[in-house]
Structure formats: C-alpha cells, structure tokens
Scaffold this active site. Structure first.
Site, PDB file in Angstrom:
ATOM      1  CB  THR A 248      -0.926  -0.025   1.232  1.00  6.17           C
ATOM      2  OG1 THR A 248      -1.834  -1.106   1.079  1.00  6.17           O
ATOM      3  CG2 THR A 248      -1.683   1.264   1.403  1.00  6.17           C
TER       4      THR A 248
ATOM      5  CB  SER B 165       2.728  -7.973   1.716  1.00  3.61           C
ATOM      6  OG  SER B 165       1.646  -7.785   2.597  1.00  3.61           O
TER       7      SER B 165
ATOM      8  CB  THR C  49       0.228  -3.515   6.311  1.00  2.72           C
ATOM      9  OG1 THR C  49      -1.012  -3.641   5.599  1.00  2.72           O
ATOM     10  CG2 THR C  49       0.774  -2.111   6.174  1.00  2.72           C
ATOM     11  CG  ASP C  50      -2.777  -7.300   3.739  1.00  2.00           C
ATOM     12  OD1 ASP C  50      -3.383  -7.439   2.668  1.00  2.00           O
ATOM     13  OD2 ASP C  50      -3.073  -6.443   4.603  1.00  2.00           O
TER      14      ASP C  50
HETATM   15  N1  DAS Z   1      -1.995  -4.076  -0.039  1.00  2.00           N
HETATM   16  C1  DAS Z   1      -1.818  -4.827   1.187  1.00  2.00           C
HETATM   17  C2  DAS Z   1      -0.394  -5.359   1.246  1.00  2.00           C
HETATM   18  O1  DAS Z   1       0.370  -5.203   0.280  1.00  2.00           O
HETATM   19  C3  DAS Z   1      -2.098  -4.000   2.369  1.00  2.00           C
HETATM   20  C4  DAS Z   1      -1.044  -2.956   2.680  1.00  2.00           C
HETATM   21  O2  DAS Z   1       0.046  -2.888   2.120  1.00  2.00           O
HETATM   22  O3  DAS Z   1      -1.332  -2.181   3.566  1.00  2.00           O
HETATM   23  O4  DAS Z   1      -0.071  -5.980   2.252  1.00  2.00           O
END
Ligand code: DAS
Length: 338
Positions: free
Chosen positions: A26, A73, A106-107
C-alpha cells in the site's frame, strides 16, 4: 574550575549510506481518488517515486534504491523472501552500506521481517516500513513512515537490535510485532512485549533490547538455498475436521503449524489428525489463534509448542528449522530461543 568543551562543534559528519529496497504494498499504492483508502492498487508506484516524494531523506542519509518486487504482500512468497534476504546480506556485507530499509505491504508484515531476523548475517540496521493508506490518499502515512524508517536505520544506536518494523512513529521488533487491526493506522502492536522504541520529533528513542537469538547469532544460513520446505497452517475451531490433515499429508508437507484455540488446545479430531501427520514424519507445532501469549509444553497434547510465536511467525521458523534438521528436541529449542 575546569570547563570541558565538547568536541569540535559542527564538525560535518559523513551521512550513513542507506539502501531502500522496494517490494510493493500500500505504501506504493495508487487510487483514483485521494479520499479512497480501500480497493486501490498496491505496488503501483516504483521506488524512485517513493524516494522522490520524500526529499528530506537526504538530510538523514545518502540514499540509493532498488526495486526487488512490486506486489501486494498477500502475494509475497518464500521465493521472493529468499531473493530479498540474499540481496540484503550482499548489501550489508559491503563496507559502503550502513543499513537497509525495506518498503513492504502490511498484510504479511509479521512474516517477512521475521524471516530476515533469522537469516540476515549482519548487525547493521534492517528496517521495514509500510503504510495503511495508499500514496495517493489525503494524509498518506507512507512518506512519514519511510522518513521514520530511514531515521531509525541511520541512528547510531540502531545496530544489533534485530530486524525492526517502523510505522506510526513506533519501532517494533520483527520477533513480536503483528498487524492487530484490519484497517487502522495504529494496527501494528506487540500486545504483551510492547515496542523497541518510538520516534518523537527529530529524535529516536530506543527503550528495549530483544532477549531472543537473531541475525548474527542465528544458526540459519540461506547461502545457496533456493527453496524452503513446505509448511502449512491449519486453524483450530469448533467442529474442526480431521480431513485438513489428510490434505496436508497428501500434499507432502514437511511441517504443520496448528493455530490452536486458547493455549494451543486440540480438539479430538485435530488430535487424531496431528498424530496421523506425526506418524508420517511431519513436524507439527502448536501455536495459538489468540494473537498473543505463550503456548507452553504439554505432554498430554501432540506436537511441539510455539512458545510466543504466532502461527504465521511459527511457519517462518519451522520452514528454516526443517531446512536444517528434523530433530524434534532441536526444533523445540529453536522455538524457545528465536
Ligand atoms: N496491499 C496490502 C499489502 O500489500 C495492504 C497494505 O500494504 O497495507 O499488504
């Protein structure tokens, strides 16, 4: 009366060289509207765009950037993790590189940092940064998180602390930090262990050191490693079925992490499934689905225990453990030590 003067004030100090490796997420996300914080495309922007959006980075360090991947991710894989860790080790082995910052989604940000915690053979700083809002959003958090991450990596007290995760002005340890909320800016927490430190204004405050083995003291060496043993996670819940273990056995997994109820409690059906897997030579580790706390040894229940590692981190450690040994006692000691 002797008045001591500090060293020559203003002596221009050479800035550290920090390499930023981008993997997507993100933080590199783009949406049609600046009020859109869901349903955007992650990994849409390249490393140059991310760096150019924060010219102030140059006041902290000499910056160079590389694009390792550009994915959400949720699509991160062991292959990309191996590529990332190999690249970090090669960079940190160079005298002209003082630290690495990695931009990431973040995932699965509770997985990748822990993998590098176990496989990077340097005490130089490695800092992951991410964002909960896409780069195109009003008050996007990515640029300040990237600035904070470089500030931490450039800090003279950052060495030897293991891999760190910086978001929302907090410095988390790869060993304990996890995403605790699906959408909020303050989602990364370590409920029982807290943070390694925080960033306030232009200062970095470190408060804790990690009492777990990591980086230069880790026995896990991925030199020449191209693939990792298959380890899957099976969730425990009311009426959970034994056939999940049959499927894992049929797919020739080498390890299973059980995301158990409470302190790793096993239903009668999972007990049968785990014992069946153990009889096939599969190593099983009982973790907890609760999000925090310790799964203690319990001879009445099958399998090894994860200590305080959550299921996703347990899978990372078990993959590396199985690339070294199948000895249950040695693997159990890894879970208590790393
Ligand atoms: N798009 C998701 C990821 O790549 C969520 C994020 O990055 O916040 O993990």
């Amino acid at each position: 009366m002797v008045v001591c003067f500090s060293a020559l004030a203003g002596a221009a100090e050479k800035l550290p060289h920090i390499v930023i490796l981008a993997t997507g997420g993100t933080i590199a996300g783009s949406a049609a509207a600046n009020t859109q914080t869901t349903g955007y495309k992650a990994g849409a922007l390249g490393i140059d765009t991310l760096i150019n959006a924060v010219p102030e980075l140059k006041t902290l360090a000499t910056i160079s950037g590389e694009q390792v991947a550009n994915i959400g991710s949720e699509n991160m894989t062991s292959d990309v993790l191996l590529t990332l860790s190999h690249r970090v080790n090669a960079l940190l082995a160079r005298d002209d590189v003082d630290g690495v910052v990695i931009t990431h989604g973040t995932d699965t940000l509770d997985e990748s940092p822990y993998f590098l915690q176990l496989t990077v053979k340097s005490d130089k700083p490695v800092v992951f940064v991410a964002a909960m809002r896409p780069a195109t959003a009003i008050s996007a958090d990515g640029p300040m998180n990237l600035y904070g991450g470089v500030k931490v990596a450039a800090d003279k007290n950052a060495r030897g602390r293991g891999v760190m995760v910086v978001l929302n002005d907090r410095i988390g340890s790869a060993r304990f930090i996890s995403k605790t909320n699906a959408s909020t800016l303050d989602t990364f927490k370590a409920p029982e262990e807290g943070y390694l430190g925080t960033i306030v204004g232009d200062r970095v405050y470190f408060n804790n050191r990690l009492d777990k083995i990591h980086t230069t003291r880790s026995v896990f060496d991925i030199t020449g490693v191209k693939t990792l043993p298959r380890v899957d996670i099976i969730y425990g819940y009311q009426d959970d079925p034994e056939y999940m273990y049959d499927a894992a056995i049929a797919h020739d997994v080498k390890g299973i992490v059980y995301a158990g109820m409470g302190a790793g409690s096993v239903s009668k059906r999972s007990d049968a499934g785990i014992r069946k897997a153990l009889n096939q030579g599969i190593v099983v580790v009982r973790s907890t689905r609760t999000g925090s706390g310790v799964v203690p040894p319990d001879a009445s229940q099958p399998g090894l225990v994860s200590d305080s590692l959550n299921p996703a981190k347990s899978r990372i450690l078990l993959m590396l453990a199985l690339s070294k040994t199948h000895n249950a006692d040695v693997i159990q000691d890894y879970f208590h030590s790393y």
